[in-house]
Design a protein around this motif. Structure first.
Motif, PDB file in Angstrom:
ATOM      1  N   VAL A 106       0.847  -0.673   0.216  1.00 25.69           N
ATOM      2  CA  VAL A 106      -0.051  -0.008  -0.193  1.00 25.69           C
ATOM      3  C   VAL A 106       0.774   0.972  -0.281  1.00 25.69           C
ATOM      4  O   VAL A 106       1.940   1.037   0.579  1.00 25.69           O
ATOM      5  N   GLY A 107       0.524   2.252  -1.024  1.00 25.99           N
ATOM      6  CA  GLY A 107       1.324   3.795  -0.419  1.00 25.99           C
ATOM      7  C   GLY A 107       1.084   3.843  -2.166  1.00 25.99           C
ATOM      8  O   GLY A 107       0.021   4.321  -2.241  1.00 25.99           O
ATOM      9  N   ALA A 108       1.981   4.893  -2.818  1.00 25.88           N
ATOM     10  CA  ALA A 108       1.809   5.783  -3.911  1.00 25.88           C
ATOM     11  C   ALA A 108       1.488   4.635  -4.801  1.00 25.88           C
ATOM     12  O   ALA A 108       0.911   5.553  -5.978  1.00 25.88           O
ATOM     13  N   TYR A 109       1.496   3.688  -5.168  1.00 27.36           N
ATOM     14  CA  TYR A 109       1.288   2.821  -6.192  1.00 27.36           C
ATOM     15  C   TYR A 109      -0.552   2.638  -6.459  1.00 27.36           C
ATOM     16  O   TYR A 109      -0.516   2.527  -7.400  1.00 27.36           O
ATOM     17  N   SER A 110      -0.851   1.817  -5.226  1.00 27.02           N
ATOM     18  CA  SER A 110      -2.184   1.816  -5.096  1.00 27.02           C
ATOM     19  C   SER A 110      -3.085   1.658  -2.919  1.00 27.02           C
ATOM     20  O   SER A 110      -1.700   1.092  -2.844  1.00 27.02           O
ATOM     21  N   ASN A 111      -4.093   1.377  -3.832  1.00 25.24           N
ATOM     22  CA  ASN A 111      -4.224   1.373  -1.747  1.00 25.24           C
ATOM     23  C   ASN A 111      -4.987  -0.041  -1.613  1.00 25.24           C
ATOM     24  O   ASN A 111      -4.932   0.336  -0.342  1.00 25.24           O
ATOM     25  N   ASP A 112      -5.446  -0.244  -2.584  1.00 29.60           N
ATOM     26  CA  ASP A 112      -5.895  -1.666  -2.468  1.00 29.60           C
ATOM     27  C   ASP A 112      -5.132  -2.582  -3.833  1.00 29.60           C
ATOM     28  O   ASP A 112      -6.422  -3.471  -4.335  1.00 29.60           O
ATOM     29  N   PRO A 113      -4.153  -3.031  -3.310  1.00 32.05           N
ATOM     30  CA  PRO A 113      -3.677  -3.982  -4.526  1.00 32.05           C
ATOM     31  C   PRO A 113      -4.492  -5.257  -4.076  1.00 32.05           C
ATOM     32  O   PRO A 113      -3.609  -6.516  -5.425  1.00 32.05           O
ATOM     33  N   THR A 114      -3.656  -5.407  -3.659  1.00 30.67           N
ATOM     34  CA  THR A 114      -5.068  -7.443  -3.124  1.00 30.67           C
ATOM     35  C   THR A 114      -3.736  -8.078  -3.581  1.00 30.67           C
ATOM     36  O   THR A 114      -4.044  -8.381  -4.995  1.00 30.67           O
ATOM     37  N   PRO A 115      -2.260  -8.525  -3.133  1.00 34.45           N
ATOM     38  CA  PRO A 115      -2.511 -10.055  -4.243  1.00 34.45           C
ATOM     39  C   PRO A 115      -2.976 -11.339  -3.542  1.00 34.45           C
ATOM     40  O   PRO A 115      -3.104 -11.551  -2.376  1.00 34.45           O
ATOM     41  N   ASP A 116      -3.394 -12.148  -5.013  1.00 34.58           N
ATOM     42  CA  ASP A 116      -3.443 -12.286  -5.093  1.00 34.58           C
ATOM     43  C   ASP A 116      -3.379 -14.162  -4.861  1.00 34.58           C
ATOM     44  O   ASP A 116      -2.631 -14.951  -4.052  1.00 34.58           O
ATOM     45  N   LEU A 117      -2.820 -14.500  -6.074  1.00 33.82           N
ATOM     46  CA  LEU A 117      -1.966 -15.126  -6.680  1.00 33.82           C
ATOM     47  C   LEU A 117      -0.786 -14.430  -7.437  1.00 33.82           C
ATOM     48  O   LEU A 117      -1.213 -14.175  -8.418  1.00 33.82           O
ATOM     49  N   MET A 118       0.295 -15.336  -7.062  1.00 35.44           N
ATOM     50  CA  MET A 118       1.741 -15.065  -7.517  1.00 35.44           C
ATOM     51  C   MET A 118       2.128 -16.573  -8.986  1.00 35.44           C
ATOM     52  O   MET A 118       2.231 -17.311  -8.579  1.00 35.44           O
ATOM     53  N   ASP A 119       2.744 -15.848  -9.581  1.00 30.34           N
ATOM     54  CA  ASP A 119       4.130 -16.120 -10.209  1.00 30.34           C
ATOM     55  C   ASP A 119       5.204 -15.979 -10.620  1.00 30.34           C
ATOM     56  O   ASP A 119       4.800 -14.644 -10.602  1.00 30.34           O
ATOM     57  N   ILE A 120       6.399 -16.808 -11.132  1.00 27.93           N
ATOM     58  CA  ILE A 120       7.846 -15.315 -11.006  1.00 27.93           C
ATOM     59  C   ILE A 120       7.980 -16.075 -12.417  1.00 27.93           C
ATOM     60  O   ILE A 120       7.487 -16.864 -13.010  1.00 27.93           O
ATOM     61  N   ALA A 121       8.561 -14.996 -12.721  1.00 24.47           N
ATOM     62  CA  ALA A 121       9.188 -15.464 -14.077  1.00 24.47           C
ATOM     63  C   ALA A 121      10.428 -15.448 -14.444  1.00 24.47           C
ATOM     64  O   ALA A 121      10.964 -16.197 -13.748  1.00 24.47           O
ATOM     65  N   PRO A 122      10.535 -16.419 -15.768  1.00 23.45           N
ATOM     66  CA  PRO A 122      12.274 -17.794 -15.889  1.00 23.45           C
ATOM     67  C   PRO A 122      12.697 -17.237 -15.799  1.00 23.45           C
ATOM     68  O   PRO A 122      13.729 -17.599 -14.508  1.00 23.45           O
ATOM     69  N   SER A 123      13.543 -15.931 -15.812  1.00 23.37           N
ATOM     70  CA  SER A 123      14.262 -14.818 -15.443  1.00 23.37           C
ATOM     71  C   SER A 123      14.998 -15.343 -13.924  1.00 23.37           C
ATOM     72  O   SER A 123      16.153 -15.259 -13.038  1.00 23.37           O
ATOM     73  N   GLY A 124      14.085 -15.137 -13.510  1.00 24.30           N
ATOM     74  CA  GLY A 124      13.328 -15.463 -11.332  1.00 24.30           C
ATOM     75  C   GLY A 124      13.643 -13.723 -10.973  1.00 24.30           C
ATOM     76  O   GLY A 124      14.222 -13.567  -9.745  1.00 24.30           O
ATOM     77  N   ASN A 125      14.027 -12.771 -11.685  1.00 22.43           N
ATOM     78  CA  ASN A 125      14.090 -11.045 -11.153  1.00 22.43           C
ATOM     79  C   ASN A 125      12.157 -10.605 -11.333  1.00 22.43           C
ATOM     80  O   ASN A 125      12.119  -9.553 -10.455  1.00 22.43           O
ATOM     81  N   LEU A 126      11.210 -11.014 -11.836  1.00 18.93           N
ATOM     82  CA  LEU A 126      10.238 -10.746 -11.798  1.00 18.93           C
ATOM     83  C   LEU A 126       8.676 -11.739 -11.181  1.00 18.93           C
ATOM     84  O   LEU A 126       8.812 -12.688 -11.199  1.00 18.93           O
ATOM     85  N   VAL A 127       8.570 -11.447  -9.962  1.00 16.33           N
ATOM     86  CA  VAL A 127       7.268 -11.723  -9.437  1.00 16.33           C
ATOM     87  C   VAL A 127       6.033 -10.946 -10.210  1.00 16.33           C
ATOM     88  O   VAL A 127       5.644 -10.048  -9.840  1.00 16.33           O
ATOM     89  N   PHE A 128       5.160 -11.494 -10.848  1.00 16.48           N
ATOM     90  CA  PHE A 128       4.043 -11.438 -11.470  1.00 16.48           C
ATOM     91  C   PHE A 128       2.540 -11.468  -9.781  1.00 16.48           C
ATOM     92  O   PHE A 128       2.244 -12.605  -9.677  1.00 16.48           O
ATOM     93  N   SER A 129       2.286 -10.125  -9.569  1.00 15.85           N
ATOM     94  CA  SER A 129       0.776 -10.827  -8.601  1.00 15.85           C
ATOM     95  C   SER A 129      -0.496  -9.918  -9.684  1.00 15.85           C
ATOM     96  O   SER A 129      -0.341  -9.574 -10.312  1.00 15.85           O
ATOM     97  N   LEU A 130      -1.019 -10.015  -8.411  1.00 15.57           N
ATOM     98  CA  LEU A 130      -2.483  -9.582  -9.209  1.00 15.57           C
ATOM     99  C   LEU A 130      -2.468  -7.813  -9.575  1.00 15.57           C
ATOM    100  O   LEU A 130      -3.288  -7.995 -10.636  1.00 15.57           O
ATOM    101  N   CYS A 131      -2.172  -7.465  -9.629  1.00 13.35           N
ATOM    102  CA  CYS A 131      -1.783  -5.513  -9.823  1.00 13.35           C
ATOM    103  C   CYS A 131      -0.597  -5.404 -10.164  1.00 13.35           C
ATOM    104  O   CYS A 131      -0.503  -4.244 -10.000  1.00 13.35           O
TER     105      CYS A 131
END
Length: 383
Positions: free
Chosen positions: A353-378
């Protein structure tokens, strides 16, 4: 240090995601896709939904607000046609999307109608639609459908039907069969210890939430809405209960599970009328399961628990590259708790929570094959 980059293109939609790499073993840094499910009905009808497909190379930069999907699948089209033809009913409310281990096929579960649809991932075409059985009260649901790592079956949580079901799979011949001989009736079965599977004070509500599979495909960890858990042999017919856990040992409504360094990390969550707030992470071994064991054996280790702070809801989990850390999303508090696999302790909290979103709500997540990014709901999070 963790840095959060805004992913505003996904704000305002109910989305589930998975990362797809085409060739399994050695995946190039940008050679993957992100598939997102919009749970809304298709325009003008009471069924369907959409799948948005993004090229991974478009998501590896810092400015993601202008990224557009490369493909969109309208689930009211060919998907509804094949489901209506095969089952006599349209698919309603797509809920979770997962891929088989070779990434050749996508599996989508429809929670409201009980459909499980298998897609040829490269062609973006539905090739089979199967509907779960009528369970408790005549209900058919498919809250989650997990493909086995060995590609031999799909384990289906028929949630309000209170059935654990299995679809036998052959992706080479595109043969998919709901096996009624494999089903466990979680509302009416008896455990190997002679205990009712569902009973007040032990496991009061046996709606299965997520059937998490180990990498050997020989153990299924089945979370339950009202608390407790079963570890099953998913390959036997009928499937066998190998371990039973009560609601005091494993709390309710978990939907996260990842294998890391020969252990299974599972969670418990909130969000139900009887238990709004819950956050627990457990570590289970991957050996020692037998119907000869007493209840709650082998015992899990509680890694982290916060069941007293209001508005906590543990949900999706992801293991980072080299299996050093497990990330656990909190949909209510809008945080990610970071667990060290080496020390089995929580070592960091990422506040979303902060400047990016008041309700980011991480639901399911997965990781990029390179390992440097995690993709979340928002969001896209840089490790």
């Amino acid at each position: 240090m963790f840095k959060l980059k805004n992913w505003s293109i996904f704000s305002g939609a109910l989305l589930v995601l998975v990362v797809l790499g085409w060739n399994g073993q050695a995946i190039a840094k940008e050679n993957f896709e992100v598939w997102l499910v919009d749970q809304s009905n298709s325009p003008g009808v009471s069924y369907g939904g959409k799948i948005y497909i993004y090229d991974g190379s478009d998501l590896m930069g810092k400015n993601l607000s202008s990224v557009k999907p490369t493909s969109v699948i309208d689930l009211a089209g060919k998907t509804a046609q094949i489901c209506s033809s095969n089952t006599g009913a349209n698919p309603v409310r797509p809920h979770m999307l997962l891929f088989n281990s070779s990434n050749s096929h996508a599996i989508v579960s429809f929670v409201a109608s009980g459909h499980v649809v298998i897609y040829n991932a490269k062609k973006r075409e539905p090739i089979a639609c199967i509907r779960t059985s009528k369970g408790a009260g005549g209900v058919q649901q498919a809250h989650a459908a997990f493909p086995s790592p060995d590609n031999s079956y799909i384990l289906v949580a028929n949630q309000n039907g209170k059935l654990l079901e299995r679809i036998d799979t052959d992706y080479q011949t595109n043969t998919y069969t709901l096996n009624p001989n494999a089903t466990i009736d979680l509302a009416n079965c008896t455990t190997p210890n002679g205990v009712a599977c569902e009973s007040a004070g032990v496991r009061p509500d046996n709606a299965p939430i997520c059937p998490i599979l180990d990498l050997s495909s020989r153990l299924g960890f089945v979370t339950l809405r009202g608390g407790g858990m079963f570890v099953v042999d998913p390959k036997s017919s009928p499937m066998k209960i190998l371990a039973e856990y009560d609601m005091k040992t494993v709390h309710g409504n978990g939907c996260g599970g990842v294998e890391a360094r020969s252990n299974m990390y599972m969670n418990s969550g909130g969000g139900t009328a009887s238990n709004l707030s819950e956050f627990d992470v457990y570590k289970f071994p991957l050996f020692g399961y037998s119907p000869l064991n007493p209840p709650n054996a082998p015992a899990p280790k509680v890694i982290f628990s916060d069941d007293t702070t209001p508005d906590r809801d543990s949900h999706g989990m992801v293991v980072t590259k080299n299996q050093r850390f497990v990330w656990v999303g909190d949909r209510a508090a809008n945080k990610i708790e970071v667990i060290s696999v080496n020390s089995n302790t929580r070592i960091n909290t990422i506040d979303l929570v902060g400047a990016y979103s008041n309700d980011p709500t991480p639901d399911l997540m997965d990781i990029a094959p390179s390992g440097n990014l995690v993709f979340s709901l928002c969001e896209a999070l840089i490790l």
